[in-house]
Each structure stands twice: as C-alpha cells, then as structure tokens.
Design an enzyme around this catalytic site. Structure first.
Site, PDB file in Angstrom:
ATOM      1  N   ARG A  87     -21.208 -12.997  52.466  1.00  0.00           N
ATOM      2  CA  ARG A  87     -22.618 -12.566  52.302  1.00  0.00           C
ATOM      3  C   ARG A  87     -23.626 -13.691  52.584  1.00  0.00           C
ATOM      4  NH1 ARG A  87     -19.965  -9.014  52.844  1.00  0.00           N
ATOM      5  NH2 ARG A  87     -19.553  -7.245  51.473  1.00  0.00           N
TER       6      ARG A  87
ATOM      7  N   SER B 178     -24.348  -2.853  46.346  1.00  0.00           N
ATOM      8  CA  SER B 178     -23.806  -3.632  45.232  1.00  0.00           C
ATOM      9  C   SER B 178     -24.875  -4.594  44.751  1.00  0.00           C
ATOM     10  CB  SER B 178     -22.593  -4.446  45.671  1.00  0.00           C
ATOM     11  OG  SER B 178     -21.591  -3.582  46.104  1.00  0.00           O
TER      12      SER B 178
ATOM     13  N   GLU C 155     -26.338 -10.162  44.482  1.00  0.00           N
ATOM     14  CA  GLU C 155     -26.209 -10.025  45.946  1.00  0.00           C
ATOM     15  C   GLU C 155     -27.565  -9.617  46.527  1.00  0.00           C
ATOM     16  OE1 GLU C 155     -22.775  -8.062  47.631  1.00  0.00           O
ATOM     17  OE2 GLU C 155     -23.978  -7.197  49.230  1.00  0.00           O
TER      18      GLU C 155
END
Ligand SMILES: Cc1cc2nc3c(=O)[nH]c(=O)nc-3n(C[C@H](O)[C@H](O)[C@H](O)COP(=O)(O)OP(=O)(O)OC[C@H]3O[C@@H](n4cnc5c(N)ncnc54)[C@H](O)[C@@H]3O)c2cc1C
Length: 298
Positions: A174, A224, A294
C-alpha cells in the site's frame, strides 16, 4: 483567494473550477468537509498552470482520483483539491497505456475485450489507476506493482514531465514513491499477457461475486479502513474484539466485514474519526496490537 480564483478562471482552458466545494460529493464515504478550491481537469497543460499558481501563492494542493481511499475532516481543506480526469486507454499488443484518471473498472473491461490477462484482481477496486499506483492497490494476491512498466508524472515543483521505471516507483505494501512526494501521476504503461477471454471473464466474475458477498457495498465506505498487520489479519482481530456493528453517530463497523467502517446513516467525518479511534484503542487494550490506518485523512 479571490485574486487566485480570478487567475484560475483566466488561465485554465479545460478545467472546472469551484470554490468552497463539499468533498463528500467526490469521496466514496459520501461525507466530508469543504475544499477552498476544487478543480477537475482533463488537461496536462492546465495541471502545470495550476501547480505554477499554487506554488507561486503558497497554496497547498492535493490530488484526488476517485476519492475511494480518502476522508476529508469536517474542517475541510484550506487549499486546492485537484481531481484528475485524464482518462485515455490505449492498448497495443500486450502494453496498455492508461491515463491516471481512468477508472479500474473501465480499464478492466477494455483489457478483457482485448483478451489480456493479469488485471482481473483490479477490476473491483473502485478507483482510478493513478490512485491505485499511489497506493499500490491490490487484492487476491495481486498488486498493481506486478503490472506497472513505468509511470509518467508532473513534478510538483518544476512542473516538468518525467517518467520513472517500476523499480523507481519503490512499491511496497500500500505504498509507492508517490506517498513521499507530491508529484502528480498523469499516465502509466502496464504490461499484460495474452489470455483466454473466457478465463479472464470467469476470474473477474468470481472476484466480483466474492466482493458482493463479503464487503458492505450497500453503504458508503472507503474499503479496508486499516492496513493488514504483519502477523495478524486486522479484520479478524477487530471481529474478535466484538466490534462488529459498533456504532458512533452515523458510522458503524460493518456487520458484514469488520475491516470496513461504513457510513450507515448520514455519518459526519467526526463520527467516522471517533469510531476509528475507538476501534484502535479497543484492539490495543484487548490484544496489544497496534493497527494502522489505510485510508487517508485530510
Ligand atoms: C468498496 C471498496 C473496496 C476497496 N477494495 C480495495 C482493495 O481490494 N484493494 C485496495 O488496495 N484498495 C481497495 N479500496 C481502496 C481504494 O479503492 C484504493 O486505494 C484505490 O486505489 C484508490 O484509488 P482512487 O482513485 O479512489 O484514489 P483516491 O482515494 O482519490 O486517492 C488515494 C491517494 O492517491 C493519491 N492520488 C490519486 N490520484 C493520484 C495521481 N494522479 N497522482 C498522484 N497521487 C494520486 C491521492 O492524493 C491519495 O493520496 C477499496 C475501496 C472501496 C470503497
């Protein structure tokens, strides 16, 4: 600010300029504060001019793709939110050249029509390729880093166009180099492989079905909320802490997938932020694990 607005209006040719625009309209959480300036553009020249004006006047700027990984606080953003709408997709043999604002779902359809495989895992990630590269988005064992050949961007300070290789993108979970700088991705070359149309379609259908079953698509969310842990599955420990369904104001830990915070009922950004803090603290108290965001809070 008024003079800056006038400068934008007189300089930009292919952009829409708005002031005090609510960011809830442009983010998948469907809630958020206002941005002083909101500009959407389909023009590389205009992006360069916007950067020049922003730099000259010391105005902060952030880039928006599809807003599917972002939450704007109620206090909003005192600067320019620049939405990239460049969206050309060119396919030549096994190379796909995509503009940063092209949506993954549309790229996926074109790639399927051209019988190329490898992009299937991206088809259900609701964003643009620019956002996917910045985030090194991934699912079902694939990450965009596996497909990127090179990325072209506009340098934030010099406004020059530069191209870097996959290696120079410094991808990790990520993360990419674009998380460390403010450069604006304008396009990328992806490398795919010839495949069977039927097999590609089956895989996309299978992933879509899985997402519909397991994720709370019925409510606005940003995917998420937290990153995967090094030695644990974050959604699993949130669930084990009994947090599924926990609600603050209009925000709720999804009952379908504990890793998602949803905007259940007109949640304010503050409801979501309070819930994030509550989940983090509860998980830490009960398990000793620190969970990391995130999604990006602006
Ligand atoms: C229902 C749902 C499911 C999801 N599932 C997944 C999943 O399976 N896997 C996954 O990885 N993510 C998932 N996400 C999160 C999100 O879709 C991804 O992070 C996506 O890649 C973000 O793309 P975007 O265009 O919406 O980016 P945005 O949210 O608009 O922006 C994200 C970041 O990228 C930057 N950015 C955007 N465009 C550019 C550009 N052109 N140049 C430089 N920086 C840019 C922004 O400034 C910001 O920092 C999901 C989200 C939702 C709502």
């Amino acid at each position: 600010m008024n003079s800056v607005y006038k400068e934008f209006v007189s300089t930009l040719e292919h952009s829409v300029i708005k002031t005090n625009e609510n960011m809830g309209k442009y983010t998948s959480f469907k809630t958020g504060g206002n941005a002083n300036f909101f500009i959407k553009t389909k023009s590389i020249n205009d992006i360069k001019k916007i950067l020049e004006i922003a730099n000259l006047n010391n105005i902060p700027l952030i880039v928006l793709g599809n807003g599917s990984n972002m939450l704007f606080k109620e206090s909003g953003f005192d600067g320019i939110v620049l939405k990239i709408e460049l969206d050309k997709i060119i396919i030549k043999n096994e190379t796909v050249t995509v503009d940063a604002g092209a949506k993954n779902a549309i790229i996926s359809k074109k790639i399927l029509d051209n019988e190329l495989q490898g992009f299937e895992f991206m088809s259900g990630i609701p964003g643009t390729i620019g956002g996917a590269i910045r985030m090194n988005a991934g699912a079902y064992g694939g990450e965009i880093k596996d497909l990127v050949k090179n990325v072209t961007y506009i340098d934030y300070s010099t406004t020059k166009i530069e191209t870097i290789t996959n290696k120079e993108c410094n991808f990790s979970y990520r993360h990419s180099v674009f998380g460390n700088n403010k450069n604006i991705i304008i396009s990328a070359e992806l490398k795919l492989k010839k495949g069977s149309k039927e097999e590609i379609k089956n895989k996309i259908d299978e992933y879509t079905k899985y997402r519909k079953e397991k994720q709370p698509w019925e409510y606005p969310n940003a995917g998420s909320t937290f990153k995967r842990g090094k030695d644990f599955i974050t959604s699993k420990i949130i669930d084990e802490c009994g947090l599924k369904g926990y609600t603050i104001g209009g925000a709720q830990v999804s009952t379908k997938h504990a890793g998602f915070i949803i905007n259940k009922n007109n949640a304010t950004p503050t409801d979501i932020l309070k819930l994030i803090e509550y989940v983090k603290t509860t998980v830490y108290k009960k398990t000793g694990k620190l969970i990391e965001l995130e999604i990006e809070i602006i």
